[in-house]
Motif scaffolding. Structure first.
Motif, short mmCIF file in Angstrom:
data_model
loop_
_atom_site.label_atom_id
_atom_site.label_comp_id
_atom_site.label_asym_id
_atom_site.label_seq_id
_atom_site.Cartn_x
_atom_site.Cartn_y
_atom_site.Cartn_z
N LYS A 5 1.20 10.81 78.98
CA LYS A 5 2.46 11.54 78.92
C LYS A 5 2.74 11.93 77.46
CE LYS A 5 4.60 9.22 82.82
NZ LYS A 5 5.74 8.45 83.27
N PRO A 6 3.34 13.09 77.25
CA PRO A 6 3.66 13.48 75.88
C PRO A 6 4.73 12.56 75.29
CG PRO A 6 4.60 15.05 77.45
CD PRO A 6 3.74 14.09 78.23
N MET A 7 4.60 12.28 74.02
CA MET A 7 5.59 11.46 73.34
C MET A 7 6.55 12.41 72.63
SD MET A 7 3.39 8.28 71.94
CE MET A 7 1.90 9.17 71.52
N ASP A 8 7.79 12.45 73.10
CA ASP A 8 8.73 13.41 72.56
C ASP A 8 9.97 12.76 71.96
OD1 ASP A 8 9.78 12.52 74.91
OD2 ASP A 8 10.01 14.48 75.84
N ASP A 9 9.88 11.48 71.67
CA ASP A 9 11.00 10.79 71.05
C ASP A 9 10.49 10.04 69.84
OD1 ASP A 9 13.63 10.09 70.79
OD2 ASP A 9 13.76 9.09 72.72
N MET A 10 11.38 9.77 68.90
CA MET A 10 10.96 9.11 67.67
C MET A 10 11.87 7.93 67.35
SD MET A 10 10.21 12.31 65.15
CE MET A 10 9.60 11.27 63.83
N VAL A 32 -7.04 2.78 63.80
CA VAL A 32 -5.93 3.41 64.51
C VAL A 32 -5.02 4.09 63.50
CG1 VAL A 32 -5.98 1.76 66.43
CG2 VAL A 32 -4.50 1.32 64.47
N THR A 33 -4.15 4.96 64.00
CA THR A 33 -3.17 5.57 63.12
C THR A 33 -2.07 4.56 62.82
OG1 THR A 33 -1.78 6.41 64.90
CG2 THR A 33 -3.59 7.85 64.15
N LEU A 34 -1.31 4.84 61.79
CA LEU A 34 -0.17 3.97 61.47
C LEU A 34 0.82 3.96 62.62
CD1 LEU A 34 1.35 2.13 59.56
CD2 LEU A 34 2.16 4.17 58.34
N SER A 35 1.07 5.11 63.22
CA SER A 35 1.97 5.18 64.38
C SER A 35 1.47 4.31 65.52
CB SER A 35 2.12 6.63 64.86
OG SER A 35 2.85 7.38 63.93
N ASP A 36 0.17 4.40 65.81
CA ASP A 36 -0.40 3.58 66.89
C ASP A 36 -0.25 2.09 66.58
OD1 ASP A 36 -1.15 5.72 68.47
OD2 ASP A 36 -3.23 5.73 67.77
N LEU A 37 -0.54 1.72 65.34
CA LEU A 37 -0.42 0.31 64.94
C LEU A 37 0.99 -0.20 65.17
CD1 LEU A 37 -1.63 -2.22 63.44
CD2 LEU A 37 -0.57 -1.25 61.39
N LEU A 38 1.99 0.56 64.74
CA LEU A 38 3.38 0.12 64.88
C LEU A 38 3.81 0.11 66.34
CD1 LEU A 38 4.91 1.94 61.81
CD2 LEU A 38 4.23 -0.46 62.00
N ARG A 39 3.38 1.11 67.10
CA ARG A 39 3.73 1.18 68.52
C ARG A 39 3.12 0.00 69.27
NH1 ARG A 39 1.25 5.42 69.43
NH2 ARG A 39 2.80 6.82 68.58
N ILE A 40 1.85 -0.27 69.03
CA ILE A 40 1.17 -1.38 69.70
C ILE A 40 1.82 -2.71 69.32
CG2 ILE A 40 -1.00 -2.67 69.78
CD1 ILE A 40 -2.40 0.11 69.34
N SER A 41 2.08 -2.90 68.04
CA SER A 41 2.68 -4.16 67.57
C SER A 41 4.07 -4.38 68.16
CB SER A 41 2.77 -4.15 66.04
OG SER A 41 1.50 -4.06 65.47
N ALA A 42 4.87 -3.34 68.18
CA ALA A 42 6.23 -3.47 68.73
C ALA A 42 6.19 -3.73 70.23
CB ALA A 42 7.03 -2.21 68.43
N THR A 43 5.32 -3.06 70.93
CA THR A 43 5.21 -3.25 72.38
C THR A 43 4.75 -4.66 72.71
OG1 THR A 43 4.75 -0.90 72.71
CG2 THR A 43 4.10 -2.39 74.48
N GLU A 44 3.75 -5.15 71.99
CA GLU A 44 3.27 -6.52 72.21
C GLU A 44 4.36 -7.54 71.90
OE1 GLU A 44 -0.31 -6.83 69.92
OE2 GLU A 44 -1.51 -5.77 71.42
N ALA A 45 5.11 -7.33 70.83
CA ALA A 45 6.20 -8.26 70.48
C ALA A 45 7.28 -8.24 71.56
CB ALA A 45 6.80 -7.87 69.13
#
Length: 51
Positions: A5-10, A32-45
């Motif tokens: 799905k497109p990511m359209d929010d920030m 990974v990109t910095l965005s991916d790293l932060l997204r993955i880390s936040a989701t796992e937390a």
């Protein structure tokens, strides 16, 4: 990392210059990109907290 799905929010986060440099370097080493790293880390937390 690709998403179906497109990511359209920030979410904007302020960090210090050195902190951003360290995070970007870690993301690069992980391939990974910095965005991916932060997204993955936040989701796992969030999943750990909800469990």
């Amino acid at each position: 990392m690709r998403f179906s799905k497109p990511m359209d929010d920030m979410i904007r986060v302020r960090v210090g210059r050195d902190e951003k440099r360290r995070l970007a370097e870690f993301a690069r080493r992980e391939g990974v990109t910095l965005s991916d790293l932060l997204r993955i880390s936040a989701t796992e937390a969030a999943h750990r907290t909800a469990a």
